[in-house]
Structures are given as C-alpha cells and as structure tokens.
Design an enzyme around this catalytic site. Sequence first.
Site, short mmCIF file in Angstrom:
data_model
loop_
_atom_site.label_atom_id
_atom_site.label_comp_id
_atom_site.label_asym_id
_atom_site.label_seq_id
_atom_site.Cartn_x
_atom_site.Cartn_y
_atom_site.Cartn_z
N TYR A 13 26.86 48.53 42.16
CA TYR A 13 27.77 47.99 40.79
C TYR A 13 27.18 46.94 40.42
O TYR A 13 27.70 46.07 39.00
CB TYR A 13 29.25 48.59 41.33
CG TYR A 13 29.55 49.76 40.68
CD1 TYR A 13 30.26 49.84 39.88
CD2 TYR A 13 29.66 50.49 41.48
CE1 TYR A 13 31.07 51.21 39.48
CE2 TYR A 13 29.98 51.44 41.96
CZ TYR A 13 30.35 52.04 41.34
OH TYR A 13 31.01 53.35 40.60
N THR A 85 29.45 44.31 51.26
CA THR A 85 29.94 43.86 52.87
C THR A 85 31.40 44.56 52.70
O THR A 85 32.34 43.85 52.61
CB THR A 85 30.20 41.95 52.07
OG1 THR A 85 30.37 42.41 50.96
CG2 THR A 85 28.71 41.70 52.44
N VAL A 155 32.89 40.22 38.63
CA VAL A 155 33.10 40.97 37.02
C VAL A 155 33.90 41.75 37.25
O VAL A 155 33.81 42.33 38.74
CB VAL A 155 30.94 41.38 36.98
CG1 VAL A 155 30.31 40.48 36.08
CG2 VAL A 155 30.78 42.25 38.28
N LYS A 206 35.37 32.32 45.95
CA LYS A 206 35.40 33.77 45.04
C LYS A 206 36.54 34.52 46.88
O LYS A 206 36.78 35.63 45.53
CB LYS A 206 33.67 34.70 45.62
CG LYS A 206 33.98 36.87 46.03
CD LYS A 206 34.69 37.02 44.57
CE LYS A 206 34.64 38.32 45.02
NZ LYS A 206 33.78 39.02 43.79
N ASN A 210 40.44 36.17 44.97
CA ASN A 210 40.78 37.87 45.07
C ASN A 210 41.51 37.92 46.26
O ASN A 210 42.65 38.79 46.24
CB ASN A 210 39.53 38.63 45.52
CG ASN A 210 38.73 39.10 44.52
OD1 ASN A 210 38.65 39.57 43.90
ND2 ASN A 210 37.73 39.76 44.91
N ARG A 246 55.56 29.39 32.45
CA ARG A 246 54.55 29.15 33.51
C ARG A 246 54.68 30.89 35.37
O ARG A 246 54.06 29.89 35.92
CB ARG A 246 54.43 27.72 34.36
CG ARG A 246 54.17 26.65 33.87
CD ARG A 246 54.53 25.60 33.84
NE ARG A 246 55.91 25.05 33.57
CZ ARG A 246 56.70 24.96 32.91
NH1 ARG A 246 56.09 25.03 31.41
NH2 ARG A 246 58.13 24.60 33.17
N CYS A 260 36.87 45.37 46.41
CA CYS A 260 37.37 44.12 46.64
C CYS A 260 38.62 43.21 47.31
O CYS A 260 38.87 43.15 48.37
CB CYS A 260 36.93 43.53 45.13
SG CYS A 260 35.28 43.99 44.72
N TYR A 316 41.27 54.39 41.58
CA TYR A 316 41.96 52.53 42.45
C TYR A 316 42.51 52.09 41.43
O TYR A 316 43.39 51.67 41.63
CB TYR A 316 41.33 51.85 42.97
CG TYR A 316 39.97 51.52 42.30
CD1 TYR A 316 38.35 51.14 42.17
CD2 TYR A 316 40.46 49.66 42.52
CE1 TYR A 316 38.27 50.95 41.02
CE2 TYR A 316 39.44 49.13 41.80
CZ TYR A 316 38.62 49.57 40.65
OH TYR A 316 37.87 47.66 40.22
N ARG A 324 37.12 54.23 45.64
CA ARG A 324 37.00 54.04 46.43
C ARG A 324 38.88 53.14 46.94
O ARG A 324 39.29 52.08 46.02
CB ARG A 324 35.91 52.53 46.99
CG ARG A 324 34.91 53.83 46.78
CD ARG A 324 33.23 52.24 47.13
NE ARG A 324 33.75 52.04 45.65
CZ ARG A 324 32.26 51.44 45.26
NH1 ARG A 324 31.50 51.00 45.90
NH2 ARG A 324 32.45 50.70 43.91
#
Length: 425
Positions: A13, A85, A155, A206, A210, A246, A260, A316, A324
């Site tokens: 991907y 990974t 992305v 990163k 996530n 906020r 992810c 998902y 997945r």
Amino acid sequence: MKFQKLCVLGLGYIGLPTASTFATNGLEVVGVDVNEAVIATLKSGGLHIHEPGLRTLVSGAIQSGMLRVAAQPEPADAFIIAVPTPFYEDDKRADMRAVTSAAEAITPHLQKGNLVILESTSPPRTTVDLLAPILEKSGLKAGVDFHLAYSPERVLPGQILRELIENARVVGGITSESAQAGYDLYATFVRGNIIKTNSTTAEMVKLMENTTRDVNIAIANEFSRLADRFGVDVWEAISLANLHPRINILRPGPGVGGHCISVDPWFLVEAAPDLTPFIRTAREVNDAQPQFVVDLVKRALGSLEGKKIAALGLAYKPDVDDLRESPAVEVVHLLQDAGASVKAFEPFAPNAKLPNLTTVPALNEALEDADAVILLVAHSQFKSLDATEISEIMNGYVAVDVVNGWNVSVWKNAGFDILRLGVGG
Ligand code: SAJ
C-alpha cells in the site's frame, strides 16, 4: 544531492504508490518485492491492491519505462524500505523480519554516497540499532560513507495518492547530512513541508500520531459504554461536547482495526512497558469493544443461540476493501461463538474468503430469513439502505446499528426494533 535511480523494497500500500510517484516524477525506479505473485501480477499489467487512482498511476509508470519490478534489489543511488512491520500475536512484539531481510538484500549493492531510507513503522531506535549494523556489513559506515534516514509514511488508505504528495513529511537522519539527503529525495514530488530531524525522533513522531488516535478512540468507546449505562445518546453527547472549541471527541464503533492504529501503540508498550500503562489500557479498551457490541446484540435478541444474523460490513473502516485486523470480523466470530448463525456481506470484497466465516456475495442473501441485521461498518451504500425494503426480506425486525449510520425514526417506522451502540434507554 541528486538522484537518478531508486530501489523501493516492498510493493504494498505504501511502496507501490511511492515507487510509481517517483517514476512519474523522473526517477528510474526498480520496485522490489519478495512475493513472486506480486511481481507476476504487476508484470502482467495487473494490480494486487485496491486504492483509488493507483491502477492508472502504476500502468503509466510502467509504460513510460521509468518503473520496473524485480525480485531482487540492484545498485541504485537511493533505497527505500517500505515493508510490513506487524506484531507477533502472542506477545505483541514487533515482527521486524521483513525490515531485516530487506536491509540484508540491500547490503551487497550498497555503494559510497548512497542513501537508505526506512519508511516502515518501527519501534524507537530501529534505524540506529537494527538497520545501521546490518547495512554496515557492507564495510561502509552509516552516516560517513552512506546516508541513512527514517521517514514515516502518513497517508490515509483511500487517499494515498493525494496525501503522498500533499502531506507534510518528516525526515529523520542519523546525521544532518543524511536528513538533508532524504529531504532532497522527497523534494522530487512532495508539496507539503519536509521537516528534517533525527531518526529516532522521526520514529517516535509516527508512533505518537497513531497512539494518540488510538487512545482518542478508546475514550470515545468508553463514553459509549457510559452513555449506554446512564441512558444517554452518546452520539448526541459527543456532538454537543464537540461544540467546545478545543474538544474533538472521535467516534465510538466496534473497535479499532487496520494495520496501523491497532498495531503501532504496541511498539511503544513493547519498547518501554514500565512507562506505558495508559497506552496499554487504551489498546485493551479498543480490543474489548467487539465483545461489548456482541453483548448489545444479545440484549436486542434475548439470546444468540440459533439466531440468524445478517452482518453488514467486514472492512476495518468505511468505504475501503481492507479486512485486516478488522473489528467487524471479530464481532462476527464472537457472535458465532455465542451460537448465532451469521451471514456477512462486504460490498468492497464480496467474494472474500475468511476462516470460520460465511460471506455472501449479495446483500439480499445475507438478509433472507435473518432475525436481526447488524450494521458494523458505515459504508456509504449501507447508510442509504431502504429500511422498508429490508423489512420485507427479513424474518425478524431487529436492527443493531454500531456506527450511527441509520436514522432511528425511519427504521422504527419500517417496523424495526432498533438498538444503537452507545444509546441507553
Ligand atoms: N475509528 C474509530 N473511530 C474514529 C476514527 C477511526 O473507531 O473516530 C476506527 C476505524 O473504523 C478503524 C480504525 O479506527 O477501524 C483506524 O482508522 P483510521 O481512519 O483512524 O486510520 P488508518 O489505520 O486508516 O490510517 C492511519 C492514519 N493515522 C492517523 O490518522 C493518525 C494514517 O494517517 C496513517 O498513515 C496510517 O494510520 C498508518 O499507516 O499508520
């Protein structure tokens, strides 16, 4: 630094869109994958993944002669590693085997002045502690003889081609020269800001992104449970709370899936279990959400034993075909474990074959004779379904909406008993 030839390892991907985009922006690109079927499919003009616009991009890049696919890397100016990974199911440790073997495959081809970039999401310090030592088996020194950097992809599936170009890009070098080399490479096509930092910071960035999303979804899921108990409509409460300038509460649902958000927080927990009780708990809350949904369905139907259930959606998240780590699949499995007989319909993958799960290729096949229908994924086409037409096909009149996709009064008017996630009564 100027680049003419690039090797991209991993044509999934991320790797395939990245390789194709570099190729259409003037670099000679060799796309490498260890999966022979992927190489064969691409060579014959096919595509093994679904992403809007990708088919046109890839075929254009191949036809122009700037993109070739191969089973092995070859000498190039730069190498990008974009392999999966995942984690080991039993102890949630990061499975770095694909990164390790990609690095081992590059090592014999590495030359002075080259640049190697890792894009795969990885635990902190992977670039310096895992990648550099493997590449240095070439006899060249990282940061001295060749440049080495980490640059996370950010992305969103479904929007990959646009976001690849427009999103800000973080490039973390093991030296500032390495970061600059990475900057120069991505500047080929990236229109968002490219920010230079060190490699471990880029890895953390990163994982922090996530993980933040995961804990934010966990709190939304916990709010859905509280609302259920206290007789509140969580969807209304969230929309009211979000009027605060906020506050931005995310959406509860059947849990968190994909490759992810439901995986990456574990990389931090694994790397420092003593420092991450909160991140671990959020993961556990999200992983327990499918069971909460099943309990809701049980409440709607009295008992699940022998009940026929139509499950709408297995992906998902909405409007993608990716199954997945999908919480919807988990819900179906748990319903079956509790004695229900489930037929699942996934419009984006109508012929998907999954272990211990019956998928049907058409909506009506799932609905025929069903005692209950449960909406698990807010695909656009499910949100606009006609409740009256559905009531004519089904055997019972129970609907469970887990994603706030259906209008309650419309479904009630069509004769349904409708229960929603996070709506206590
Ligand atoms: N979800 C909720 N409630 C929400 C939002 C999402 O339950 O309010 C669920 C979705 O249904 C899905 C899961 O969370 O099961 C993850 O979906 P997502 O849209 O949040 O994320 P991904 O996995 O499709 O893509 C993410 C993105 N990261 C962030 O938004 C911080 C993307 O930018 C990353 O590139 C990608 O992960 C990745 O590769 O890491």
